[in-house]
Design a protein around this motif. Structure first.
Motif, short mmCIF file in Angstrom:
data_model
loop_
_atom_site.label_atom_id
_atom_site.label_comp_id
_atom_site.label_asym_id
_atom_site.label_seq_id
_atom_site.Cartn_x
_atom_site.Cartn_y
_atom_site.Cartn_z
N SER A 224 64.80 102.98 41.54
CA SER A 224 63.64 102.98 40.81
C SER A 224 62.79 101.96 40.92
CB SER A 224 63.93 103.45 39.37
OG SER A 224 65.00 102.34 38.89
N ARG A 225 63.42 100.69 41.05
CA ARG A 225 62.51 99.53 41.17
C ARG A 225 62.16 99.32 42.56
NH1 ARG A 225 63.46 94.59 38.10
NH2 ARG A 225 64.97 95.84 36.91
N VAL A 226 62.95 99.72 43.24
CA VAL A 226 62.40 99.77 44.85
C VAL A 226 61.31 100.56 44.86
CG1 VAL A 226 62.78 100.09 47.45
CG2 VAL A 226 64.56 99.14 45.76
N ARG A 227 61.21 101.75 44.37
CA ARG A 227 60.13 102.58 44.53
C ARG A 227 58.84 102.08 43.92
NH1 ARG A 227 60.62 106.79 41.41
NH2 ARG A 227 61.15 108.66 42.73
N LEU A 228 59.00 101.26 42.88
CA LEU A 228 57.92 100.78 42.13
C LEU A 228 57.34 99.75 43.08
CD1 LEU A 228 57.19 100.96 39.10
CD2 LEU A 228 58.11 98.78 38.72
N ILE A 229 58.01 98.73 43.72
CA ILE A 229 57.52 97.67 44.63
C ILE A 229 56.75 98.56 45.80
CG2 ILE A 229 58.18 95.87 46.15
CD1 ILE A 229 60.66 95.54 44.55
N MET A 230 57.21 99.72 46.19
CA MET A 230 56.80 100.21 47.29
C MET A 230 55.49 100.92 47.11
SD MET A 230 59.87 102.36 49.02
CE MET A 230 59.53 102.82 50.59
N VAL B 43 49.68 103.79 50.07
CA VAL B 43 50.93 104.55 50.00
C VAL B 43 50.72 105.81 48.95
CG1 VAL B 43 53.51 104.54 49.32
CG2 VAL B 43 52.60 102.63 50.69
N SER B 44 50.70 106.96 49.45
CA SER B 44 50.77 108.14 48.49
C SER B 44 52.15 108.59 47.75
CB SER B 44 49.90 109.16 49.00
OG SER B 44 49.13 108.81 50.16
N SER B 45 52.93 109.04 48.92
CA SER B 45 54.12 109.43 48.32
C SER B 45 55.30 109.05 49.26
CB SER B 45 54.27 111.04 47.94
OG SER B 45 53.71 111.70 48.92
N ILE B 46 56.32 108.91 48.59
CA ILE B 46 57.76 108.70 49.52
C ILE B 46 58.84 109.58 49.11
CG2 ILE B 46 59.35 106.68 49.44
CD1 ILE B 46 57.15 105.11 47.82
N THR C 30 64.92 102.52 52.80
CA THR C 30 64.39 101.10 52.31
C THR C 30 65.38 100.53 51.50
OG1 THR C 30 62.22 102.22 52.43
CG2 THR C 30 62.48 100.19 51.44
N THR D 131 57.28 98.55 53.85
CA THR D 131 56.28 100.04 53.55
C THR D 131 55.36 99.93 54.18
OG1 THR D 131 57.70 99.46 51.19
CG2 THR D 131 55.71 101.00 51.27
N SER E 24 53.45 99.81 44.94
CA SER E 24 52.53 99.02 44.58
C SER E 24 51.53 98.38 45.91
CB SER E 24 52.95 97.54 44.27
OG SER E 24 53.59 96.88 45.05
N SER E 25 52.12 98.92 47.15
CA SER E 25 51.36 98.67 48.55
C SER E 25 50.41 99.48 48.54
CB SER E 25 52.52 99.09 49.42
OG SER E 25 51.94 98.85 50.76
N PRO E 26 49.18 99.11 49.00
CA PRO E 26 47.90 100.02 49.09
C PRO E 26 48.21 101.06 50.12
CG PRO E 26 47.60 98.00 50.10
CD PRO E 26 48.87 97.80 49.63
N VAL F 46 60.50 94.58 51.27
CA VAL F 46 60.34 95.97 50.78
C VAL F 46 58.78 96.05 51.14
CG1 VAL F 46 60.11 97.57 48.98
CG2 VAL F 46 61.91 96.23 48.97
N LYS G 43 51.08 112.18 54.65
CA LYS G 43 50.82 111.31 53.28
C LYS G 43 52.10 110.92 53.15
CE LYS G 43 46.17 112.76 52.23
NZ LYS G 43 45.14 113.23 50.91
N THR G 44 53.29 111.68 53.28
CA THR G 44 54.53 110.95 52.83
C THR G 44 55.37 110.40 53.60
OG1 THR G 44 54.56 113.31 51.53
CG2 THR G 44 56.43 111.95 51.58
N LEU G 45 55.67 109.24 53.38
CA LEU G 45 56.47 108.13 53.98
C LEU G 45 58.06 109.02 54.22
CD1 LEU G 45 56.47 104.82 52.60
CD2 LEU G 45 55.59 105.65 54.96
N VAL H 234 60.52 104.68 58.07
CA VAL H 234 61.22 103.53 57.82
C VAL H 234 62.08 103.08 58.76
CG1 VAL H 234 63.03 102.69 56.12
CG2 VAL H 234 61.39 104.29 55.65
N LEU I 71 58.34 93.55 39.64
CA LEU I 71 58.20 93.65 41.24
C LEU I 71 59.51 93.00 41.68
CD1 LEU I 71 54.56 93.62 42.19
CD2 LEU I 71 56.21 95.69 41.84
N MET J 224 46.44 98.81 38.33
CA MET J 224 47.89 98.68 38.46
C MET J 224 48.54 97.69 37.34
SD MET J 224 49.13 98.69 42.17
CE MET J 224 47.47 98.61 43.12
N GLU K 11 51.56 96.57 36.60
CA GLU K 11 52.93 96.07 36.77
C GLU K 11 52.93 94.61 36.39
OE1 GLU K 11 52.50 99.25 40.08
OE2 GLU K 11 51.40 97.23 39.79
N ASN L 26 54.40 103.01 56.54
CA ASN L 26 53.23 103.72 56.27
C ASN L 26 52.50 103.81 57.50
OD1 ASN L 26 51.99 105.09 54.24
ND2 ASN L 26 50.24 103.49 54.01
#
Lengths: 152, 119
Positions: free
Chosen positions: B24-30, B36-39, B47, A49, B32-34, A45, A62-64, A69, A8, A1, A3, A53
């Motif tokens: 878009s930024r919130v998704r980036l943070i999400m 997590v495949s798709s949102i 969120t 998350t 980064s969580s281990p 967040v 696999k999809t949130l 939430v 973040l 990653m 980033e 999850n």
């Protein structure tokens, strides 16, 4: 990653605005407090998350999704958010439906003009991209003034 | 309050339904969580909205309970205090630690050393 730490974080200007709107008029907010709240929001967040999850994984998905939430909010004891979240989601879904119908109509109009193969599989992604473009447009106005000065 | 009937779209209620933070930024943070495949889009929206509500709640609670209130200011110590004293904000204690003077910290270190030396 790859980033960087800044990526973040949430944009300072928006965070500041949300804080100001929540507090009574005229209240000052120290720079340190603003930064701290911004960091707390990022942690929120991540926590939400991770929690959401867990619910998805329990259901072997696999999809949130939205339900995950909301379940996470309850788990985190933020029940006070549930009602406003549900209401906001309803409005959001209606908007999305309206946008989808508009873009589908546009596509149909195009199809009539051009007789080429079309791919419907990208529907979801396109919907998201449009939404993101609109979100990005809210951010950009703050940065543009700086760019304009350079041309002089 | 306004004279228009509550059923009409008032700017205030619309603002509550839309979001200001960039998804878009919130998704980036999400992401980064281990694990997590798709949102899904709705989940991303919720969120983001929840984060805004969180910011409001944290700011207001901290201001209401904090000592900065007399000076009509919200400062860092108000936040640290709230993280420690309010259950739902406990998860923030690591990133919002209470600050102490270096002098006091060094003093308490010395005290600990003295206590150990008694053995």
């Amino acid at each position: 990653m790859a980033e960087r730490p800044e990526d973040l974080n949430l944009p300072n200007a928006v965070i500041t605005r949300i804080i100001k709107e929540a507090l009574p008029d005229g209240v000052n907010v120290s720079k340190e407090a603003r930064r701290a709240i911004s960091q707390a929001a990022s942690v929120f967040v991540l926590y939400a998350t991770s929690c959401a999850n867990n619910f998805a994984m329990k259901a072997r998905r696999k999809t949130l999704n939205a339900g995950d939430v909301l379940a996470a909010m309850e788990e985190m004891e933020f029940e006070r958010f549930l009602e406003p979240l549900r209401e906001a989601l309803e409005v959001y879904k209606k908007d999305q439906k309206g946008k989808k119908e508009v873009s589908e109509q546009k596509r149909k109009d195009k199809e009539k003009k051009v007789d080429s193969g079309n791919d419907k599989s990208r529907e979801d992604e396109e919907g998201e991209e449009e939404e993101e473009q609109q979100q990005c447009m809210e951010e950009e106005p703050e940065e543009e003034p700086e760019e304009e000065e350079v041309e002089n | 309050m306004s004279q228009t009937n509550p059923d009409k779209d008032s700017p205030a209620s619309d603002a509550k339904k839309t979001i200001s933070l960039p998804t878009s930024r919130v998704r980036l943070i999400m992401k980064s969580s281990p694990d997590v495949s798709s949102i899904n889009q709705d989940a991303l929206f919720l969120t983001t909205k929840a984060t805004e509500l969180f910011v409001q709640h944290l700011a207001l609670t901290s201001f209401t309970n904090g000592s900065g209130r007399e000076a009509n200011t919200l400062d860092y110590s108000d936040l640290a205090k709230t993280a420690e004293e309010t259950d739902i904000f406990h998860f923030l204690t690591d990133i919002l630690p209470k600050k102490i003077l270096a002098r006091d910290y060094l003093n308490s270190l010395e005290q600990l050393r003295d206590e150990d030396a008694d053995f």
